[in-house]
Design a protein around this motif. Structure first.
Motif, mmCIF file in Angstrom:
data_model
loop_
_atom_site.group_PDB
_atom_site.id
_atom_site.type_symbol
_atom_site.label_atom_id
_atom_site.label_comp_id
_atom_site.label_asym_id
_atom_site.label_seq_id
_atom_site.Cartn_x
_atom_site.Cartn_y
_atom_site.Cartn_z
ATOM 1 N N GLY A 217 0.761 -1.235 0.000
ATOM 2 C CA GLY A 217 0.000 0.000 0.000
ATOM 3 C C GLY A 217 0.792 1.285 0.000
ATOM 4 N N SER A 218 2.013 1.300 0.532
ATOM 5 C CA SER A 218 2.782 2.547 0.628
ATOM 6 C C SER A 218 4.246 2.290 0.315
ATOM 7 N N LEU A 219 4.932 3.382 -0.030
ATOM 8 C CA LEU A 219 6.369 3.331 -0.268
ATOM 9 C C LEU A 219 7.058 4.242 0.746
ATOM 10 N N VAL A 220 7.958 3.677 1.514
ATOM 11 C CA VAL A 220 8.745 4.434 2.484
ATOM 12 C C VAL A 220 10.180 4.437 1.994
ATOM 13 N N SER A 221 10.763 5.630 1.855
ATOM 14 C CA SER A 221 12.147 5.692 1.386
ATOM 15 C C SER A 221 12.985 6.514 2.357
#
Length: 302
Positions: A217-221
């Motif tokens: 569901g999400s992209l964390v960078s």
């Protein structure tokens, strides 16, 4: 409309490999896939241009060939040649005359946005104009099911918007629309459902939002700042880790839990959190290897 265990092979290649798919009356469905994924072969089975080696394909309770002959299906395919020495109006009128209950020619021309081209010769049109005339031809029989293969391939931005406006107007009358496209934003904006095909199989089926969730569901960078990416894949919610130019990109089902865990490890440098895009979902769903997850929806078949 339904595919049940449909298989189509060409030599050693299984272009369609056990496809099960149902589309309800009145739905607008986008078919996504890379080149060679099996989209065009699936559409050829649906239109009766080919027959499955195994399984069945049904339209309106009968075979595709009979459904097409009865006038229930209109199609706009990628490969077509302009008819020489006939006008747009003459061509659409000719095609409409082959159907038992056609759409009025003027209405088909209006919906396709080519009414002003009615007196022009088909073989003297631009690529974008020709594409819109092909849409008018597909509408001519007033079909209950409209099949569109890469319909906006030759259109500029303005013409693409006009095309989708016309398609939505037609779908709004209760008709069923199935279209293939390489433009993911079009699928997200104009389809009720998105079906992703890869290596001849359906790997995902759902709304754009459901596909995003299915792919993470999400992209964390975060910046790695000289540290390695070891252990990041074990953080809460993380489904995959990719390193790009000194940054770690974490695909996660729970961005809050992932960020809290990063903070505890003092690993938050240049933090960015964003929802997964449909492009991200498509790439994840068609990546080599087994499909991780799949979003499905049951529908009443056409």
């Amino acid at each position: 409309m339904s595919f049940t265990g449909a298989v189509k092979t060409y030599g050693a290649v299984r272009a369609v490999d056990g496809v099960d798919l149902r589309i309800a009356s009145g739905e607008t469905v986008a078919l996504l896939g890379r080149n060679g994924a099996g989209k065009s072969t699936a559409l050829s089975l649906l239109l009766g241009l080919n027959e499955p080696d195994e399984g069945t394909v049904r339209l309106f309770g009968t075979t595709p060939e009979r459904a097409v002959l009865a006038g229930g299906v209109g199609a706009m395919l990628q490969e077509a040649r302009a008819v020489p020495r006939v006008t747009v109006g003459e061509l659409v009128a000719f095609v409409a005359g082959r159907y038992p209950a056609p759409m009025p020619v003027a209405r088909a021309l209006e919906l396709a946005g080519v009414a002003e081209l009615a007196g022009r010769r088909v073989d003297r049109l631009s690529g974008g104009q020709t594409q819109r005339v092909r849409f008018a031809v597909a509408l001519a029989g007033n079909p209950a099911l409209l099949v569109l293969d890469e319909p906006t391939a030759a259109l500029d931005v303005e013409a693409r918007h006009a095309f989708w406006h016309a398609m939505r107007a037609y779908a709004g009358l209760g008709h069923t629309v199935l279209f293939s496209t390489h433009h993911l934003e079009e699928a997200d904006a104009y389809a009720d459902r998105i079906v992703v095909v890869d290596r001849g199989r359906v790997v995902a089926d759902g709304t754009g939002e459901e596909l995003r969730r299915a792919a993470g569901g999400s992209l964390v960078s975060v910046d790695l700042a000289g540290t390695g990416a070891e252990g990041l894949a074990l953080l809460p919610g993380v489904r995959s880790v990719e390193v790009r130019g000194g940054r770690a990109l974490l695909r996660t089902d729970d961005s809050d839990a992932t960020v809290v865990a990063l903070a505890r490890q003092d690993a938050i440098r240049g933090l960015r959190v964003a929802p997964a895009s449909l492009d991200d979902a498509f790439l994840a769903l068609t990546a080599p290897g087994p499909t991780r997850t799949e979003s499905t929806r049951k529908t009443e078949a056409v």
